[in-house]
Write a protein that holds these residues in place. Structure first.
Motif, PDB file in Angstrom:
ATOM      1  N   TRP A  50       1.032  -1.219   0.101  1.00  0.00           N
ATOM      2  CA  TRP A  50      -0.080   0.045   0.138  1.00  0.00           C
ATOM      3  C   TRP A  50       0.812   1.207   0.084  1.00  0.00           C
ATOM      4  CZ3 TRP A  50      -0.457   3.357   4.167  1.00  0.00           C
ATOM      5  CH2 TRP A  50      -1.480   4.265   4.208  1.00  0.00           C
ATOM      6  N   VAL A  89       2.300   2.498  -3.229  1.00  0.00           N
ATOM      7  CA  VAL A  89       1.409   3.369  -4.318  1.00  0.00           C
ATOM      8  C   VAL A  89       0.630   4.352  -3.792  1.00  0.00           C
ATOM      9  CG1 VAL A  89       1.363   1.302  -5.973  1.00  0.00           C
ATOM     10  CG2 VAL A  89      -0.402   1.335  -4.010  1.00  0.00           C
ATOM     11  N   LEU A  90       1.233   5.061  -2.702  1.00  0.00           N
ATOM     12  CA  LEU A  90       0.732   6.339  -2.355  1.00  0.00           C
ATOM     13  C   LEU A  90       0.415   7.512  -3.023  1.00  0.00           C
ATOM     14  CD1 LEU A  90       1.584   5.991   1.437  1.00  0.00           C
ATOM     15  CD2 LEU A  90      -0.374   5.499   0.499  1.00  0.00           C
ATOM     16  N   PRO A 126      -3.428   6.308  -3.304  1.00  0.00           N
ATOM     17  CA  PRO A 126      -4.074   5.047  -3.915  1.00  0.00           C
ATOM     18  C   PRO A 126      -4.739   5.852  -5.217  1.00  0.00           C
ATOM     19  CG  PRO A 126      -4.596   4.449  -1.772  1.00  0.00           C
ATOM     20  CD  PRO A 126      -3.768   5.857  -1.817  1.00  0.00           C
ATOM     21  N   GLU A 127      -4.946   5.186  -6.458  1.00  0.00           N
ATOM     22  CA  GLU A 127      -5.385   5.757  -7.529  1.00  0.00           C
ATOM     23  C   GLU A 127      -6.785   6.290  -7.418  1.00  0.00           C
ATOM     24  OE1 GLU A 127      -5.982   4.449 -12.169  1.00  0.00           O
ATOM     25  OE2 GLU A 127      -4.224   3.771 -11.175  1.00  0.00           O
ATOM     26  N   ASP A 181      -7.497   1.185   0.111  1.00  0.00           N
ATOM     27  CA  ASP A 181      -7.486   0.261  -1.141  1.00  0.00           C
ATOM     28  C   ASP A 181      -7.414  -0.706  -0.542  1.00  0.00           C
ATOM     29  OD1 ASP A 181      -4.777  -0.281  -0.581  1.00  0.00           O
ATOM     30  OD2 ASP A 181      -4.032   0.090  -2.468  1.00  0.00           O
ATOM     31  N   HIS A 239      -5.212  -3.315  -0.352  1.00  0.00           N
ATOM     32  CA  HIS A 239      -4.112  -3.536   0.643  1.00  0.00           C
ATOM     33  C   HIS A 239      -4.512  -3.561   1.998  1.00  0.00           C
ATOM     34  CE1 HIS A 239      -2.087  -3.230  -3.404  1.00  0.00           C
ATOM     35  NE2 HIS A 239      -1.649  -4.223  -3.045  1.00  0.00           N
TER      36      HIS A 239
END
Length: 192
Positions: A139, A142-143, A145-146, A152, A154
């Motif tokens: 997690w 990818v901070l 999250p999109e 997200d 995770h």
């Protein structure tokens, strides 16, 4: 109705509406029994997610890992995600770790161990802790999250893993009871 019958009836009514103290189990026998099976199913599903990720990266089965990038053929299971997909405040840390043989080995060992432990229902505490740590680290890679400011899948996986361990989900459709009865686990309860 006698006074004794009224007292018993009142006691039954009172106990039915009593507040359950903190820490006391709140599920009835039927609810607890029915809950075991969905928890076991969730445990098996999460175990398969981790085990499949291991198998796909090991053999390059073509789902998220092309055959040319299989770990057995010299590919790196961390190069793609950590090297290309990592974003946010920790991107530099993750980019520097991408493709490192020690990181690859640790990552693959974690995927295999967590997956096997969850599927077998053994070592649930270790599997939950390791799985929660791994998913929280993924997690952070990818901070933000999109699709959400902070939440997200995770983080949801991490919470569910911890919940499965706390609720003893390894005992239904798993070897959790047998595992807990071994001398090794009785001496080292943290292995349950």
């Amino acid at each position: 109705m006698t006074s004794t019958e009224r007292t018993e009836r009142g006691a039954r009514h009172h106990s039915a509406t009593a507040v359950i103290p903190d820490g006391a189990p709140s599920a009835t026998g039927t609810t607890a029994t029915a809950t075991r099976y969905p928890l076991a199913g969730i445990r098996l599903a999460l175990g398969w997610i981790f085990l499949w990720a291991f198998l796909d990266k090991l053999f390059g089965l073509g789902r998220s890992t092309p055959a040319a990038n299989a770990w057995l053929d010299g590919g790196s299971p961390t190069a793609g995600f950590l090297g290309k997909a990592a974003t946010g405040p920790f991107a530099g840390v993750y980019h520097s770790m991408a493709g490192n043989a020690a990181v690859d080995t640790l990552f693959m060992t974690a995927l295999l161990g967590i997956g096997v432990a969850l599927i077998l229902g053994i070592g649930m505490r270790i599997a939950a802790a390791a799985g929660a740590l791994l998913t929280v680290l993924m997690w952070t890679a990818v901070l933000p999250p999109e699709t959400n400011p902070f939440m997200d899948d995770h983080l949801v996986y991490a919470a569910v893993l911890i919940l499965l361990a706390l609720l003893g989900a390894g005992t239904t459709w798993g070897l959790g009871r047998r595992w807990a009865a071994t001398a090794l686990v009785r001496r080292n309860t943290w292995l349950t």
